[in-house]
Motif scaffolding. Structure first.
Motif, PDB file in Angstrom:
ATOM      1  N   THR A   9       0.847  -1.185   0.000  1.00  0.00           N
ATOM      2  CA  THR A   9       0.000   0.000   0.000  1.00  0.00           C
ATOM      3  C   THR A   9       0.881   1.232   0.000  1.00  0.00           C
ATOM      4  N   VAL A  10       0.635   2.104  -0.960  1.00  0.00           N
ATOM      5  CA  VAL A  10       1.434   3.321  -1.093  1.00  0.00           C
ATOM      6  C   VAL A  10       0.851   4.431  -0.236  1.00  0.00           C
ATOM      7  N   ALA A  11      -0.478   4.593  -0.284  1.00  0.00           N
ATOM      8  CA  ALA A  11      -1.127   5.667   0.468  1.00  0.00           C
ATOM      9  C   ALA A  11      -2.541   5.251   0.849  1.00  0.00           C
ATOM     10  N   THR A  12      -2.989   5.740   1.998  1.00  0.00           N
ATOM     11  CA  THR A  12      -4.369   5.524   2.416  1.00  0.00           C
ATOM     12  C   THR A  12      -4.995   6.870   2.748  1.00  0.00           C
ATOM     13  N   ASN A  13      -6.284   6.937   2.600  1.00  0.00           N
ATOM     14  CA  ASN A  13      -7.029   8.153   2.894  1.00  0.00           C
ATOM     15  C   ASN A  13      -7.783   7.926   4.201  1.00  0.00           C
ATOM     16  N   ARG A  14      -7.110   8.131   5.317  1.00  0.00           N
ATOM     17  CA  ARG A  14      -7.726   7.885   6.629  1.00  0.00           C
ATOM     18  C   ARG A  14      -8.854   8.857   6.913  1.00  0.00           C
ATOM     19  N   GLN A  15      -8.732  10.059   6.388  1.00  0.00           N
ATOM     20  CA  GLN A  15      -9.759  11.072   6.624  1.00  0.00           C
ATOM     21  C   GLN A  15     -11.096  10.644   6.020  1.00  0.00           C
ATOM     22  N   ALA A  16     -11.056   9.866   4.945  1.00  0.00           N
ATOM     23  CA  ALA A  16     -12.302   9.421   4.302  1.00  0.00           C
ATOM     24  C   ALA A  16     -13.125   8.562   5.248  1.00  0.00           C
ATOM     25  N   TYR A  17     -12.465   7.707   6.032  1.00  0.00           N
ATOM     26  CA  TYR A  17     -13.199   6.854   6.962  1.00  0.00           C
ATOM     27  C   TYR A  17     -13.772   7.668   8.120  1.00  0.00           C
ATOM     28  N   HIS A  18     -13.176   8.820   8.402  1.00  0.00           N
ATOM     29  CA  HIS A  18     -13.699   9.689   9.453  1.00  0.00           C
ATOM     30  C   HIS A  18     -14.868  10.534   8.951  1.00  0.00           C
ATOM     31  N   GLU A  19     -14.796  10.951   7.699  1.00  0.00           N
ATOM     32  CA  GLU A  19     -15.800  11.860   7.142  1.00  0.00           C
ATOM     33  C   GLU A  19     -16.995  11.157   6.509  1.00  0.00           C
ATOM     34  N   TYR A  20     -16.830   9.880   6.118  1.00  0.00           N
ATOM     35  CA  TYR A  20     -17.873   9.196   5.357  1.00  0.00           C
ATOM     36  C   TYR A  20     -18.132   7.796   5.899  1.00  0.00           C
ATOM     37  N   PHE A  21     -19.356   7.295   5.636  1.00  0.00           N
ATOM     38  CA  PHE A  21     -19.672   5.873   5.792  1.00  0.00           C
ATOM     39  C   PHE A  21     -19.332   5.236   4.450  1.00  0.00           C
ATOM     40  N   VAL A  22     -18.498   4.204   4.448  1.00  0.00           N
ATOM     41  CA  VAL A  22     -18.135   3.530   3.201  1.00  0.00           C
ATOM     42  C   VAL A  22     -19.158   2.420   2.956  1.00  0.00           C
ATOM     43  N   ILE A  23     -19.941   2.558   1.906  1.00  0.00           N
ATOM     44  CA  ILE A  23     -21.002   1.613   1.583  1.00  0.00           C
ATOM     45  C   ILE A  23     -20.430   0.389   0.858  1.00  0.00           C
ATOM     46  N   GLU A  24     -19.641   0.620  -0.179  1.00  0.00           N
ATOM     47  CA  GLU A  24     -19.002  -0.467  -0.924  1.00  0.00           C
ATOM     48  C   GLU A  24     -17.706   0.036  -1.543  1.00  0.00           C
ATOM     49  N   THR A  25     -16.826  -0.894  -1.883  1.00  0.00           N
ATOM     50  CA  THR A  25     -15.532  -0.512  -2.462  1.00  0.00           C
ATOM     51  C   THR A  25     -15.348  -1.202  -3.814  1.00  0.00           C
ATOM     52  N   HIS A  26     -14.560  -0.554  -4.662  1.00  0.00           N
ATOM     53  CA  HIS A  26     -14.229  -1.072  -5.981  1.00  0.00           C
ATOM     54  C   HIS A  26     -12.753  -0.826  -6.245  1.00  0.00           C
ATOM     55  N   GLU A  27     -12.155  -1.669  -7.063  1.00  0.00           N
ATOM     56  CA  GLU A  27     -10.761  -1.489  -7.457  1.00  0.00           C
ATOM     57  C   GLU A  27     -10.735  -0.921  -8.867  1.00  0.00           C
ATOM     58  N   ALA A  28      -9.919   0.115  -9.068  1.00  0.00           N
ATOM     59  CA  ALA A  28      -9.819   0.749 -10.381  1.00  0.00           C
ATOM     60  C   ALA A  28      -8.356   0.952 -10.731  1.00  0.00           C
ATOM     61  N   GLY A  29      -8.057   0.815 -12.003  1.00  0.00           N
ATOM     62  CA  GLY A  29      -6.729   1.156 -12.485  1.00  0.00           C
ATOM     63  C   GLY A  29      -6.659   2.660 -12.665  1.00  0.00           C
ATOM     64  N   ILE A  30      -5.470   3.160 -12.950  1.00  0.00           N
ATOM     65  CA  ILE A  30      -5.313   4.603 -13.128  1.00  0.00           C
ATOM     66  C   ILE A  30      -4.369   4.869 -14.286  1.00  0.00           C
ATOM     67  N   GLU A  31      -4.658   5.926 -15.034  1.00  0.00           N
ATOM     68  CA  GLU A  31      -3.847   6.300 -16.183  1.00  0.00           C
ATOM     69  C   GLU A  31      -2.786   7.294 -15.711  1.00  0.00           C
ATOM     70  N   LEU A  32      -1.518   6.895 -15.785  1.00  0.00           N
ATOM     71  CA  LEU A  32      -0.414   7.725 -15.309  1.00  0.00           C
ATOM     72  C   LEU A  32       0.668   7.872 -16.366  1.00  0.00           C
ATOM     73  N   CYS A  33       1.556   8.846 -16.155  1.00  0.00           N
ATOM     74  CA  CYS A  33       2.735   9.007 -16.992  1.00  0.00           C
ATOM     75  C   CYS A  33       3.919   8.340 -16.294  1.00  0.00           C
ATOM     76  N   GLY A  34       5.008   8.130 -17.014  1.00  0.00           N
ATOM     77  CA  GLY A  34       6.159   7.404 -16.484  1.00  0.00           C
ATOM     78  C   GLY A  34       6.778   8.011 -15.244  1.00  0.00           C
ATOM     79  N   THR A  35       6.958   9.325 -15.226  1.00  0.00           N
ATOM     80  CA  THR A  35       7.592   9.952 -14.065  1.00  0.00           C
ATOM     81  C   THR A  35       6.679   9.919 -12.846  1.00  0.00           C
ATOM     82  N   GLU A  36       5.362   9.919 -13.077  1.00  0.00           N
ATOM     83  CA  GLU A  36       4.428   9.832 -11.955  1.00  0.00           C
ATOM     84  C   GLU A  36       4.525   8.475 -11.270  1.00  0.00           C
TER      85      GLU A  36
END
Length: 157
Positions: A9-36
């Motif tokens: 795991t590179v990063a987690t958004n802990r604030q999201a669990y404090h601010e929201y009720f998580v109903i369901e989760t999905h996995e998504a790919g992401i379009e990035l450039c090489g240096t990113e």
């Protein structure tokens, strides 16, 4: 077919669990450039203020900060640019319908590598009210107290 292995795991958004009720989760790919990708492998990724929106049938990630790669010079991109998330069209349309009808939000929860590719775990979330936040904090505190009492009572036997 080989099962996907969640490497790290590179990063987690802990604030999201404090601010929201998580109903369901999905996995998504992401379009990035090489240096990113190189910068993310160094752990320079922040999901704190990030959110997703459906625009023109595509799921876009806004507000994710990827620090510029140190050795990237002219190939570095804007750290706050909008990035496209890769999901099946049917999943995107289903999420879009729920967001429009029931006032949910699509929030990135974590970023991790699977078989060398960066994946973003997005959650369908509903906002918490202040009293909900207090209730979840009290529940967490009570669980901690119970756990402490169990640890203390084991030595009595």
């Amino acid at each position: 077919m080989a099962k996907s292995v969640r490497e790290n795991t590179v990063a987690t958004n802990r604030q999201a669990y404090h601010e929201y009720f998580v109903i369901e989760t999905h996995e998504a790919g992401i379009e990035l450039c090489g240096t990113e990708v190189k910068s993310i492998r160094q752990g320079k990724l922040n999901l704190k203020d990030a959110y997703c929106m459906v625009e023109n049938g595509e799921l876009l990630l806004h507000g994710m900060h990827v620090s510029p790669y140190d050795k990237g010079n002219i190939f570095n991109r804007d750290p706050m640019r909008t990035r496209k998330l890769l999901m099946h069209k049917r999943e995107i349309m289903r999420l879009f319908g729920l967001v429009k009808q029931q006032s949910y939000a699509i929030i990135p929860l974590s970023a991790y590598f699977v078989n060398g590719r960066l994946k973003i775990e997005v959650g369908l979330c509903k906002g918490k009210k202040l009293y909900d936040k207090r209730e979840s904090a009290a529940k967490k505190s009570a669980e901690r107290d119970i756990e402490r009492s169990f640890r203390g009572s084991k030595s009595d036997y």
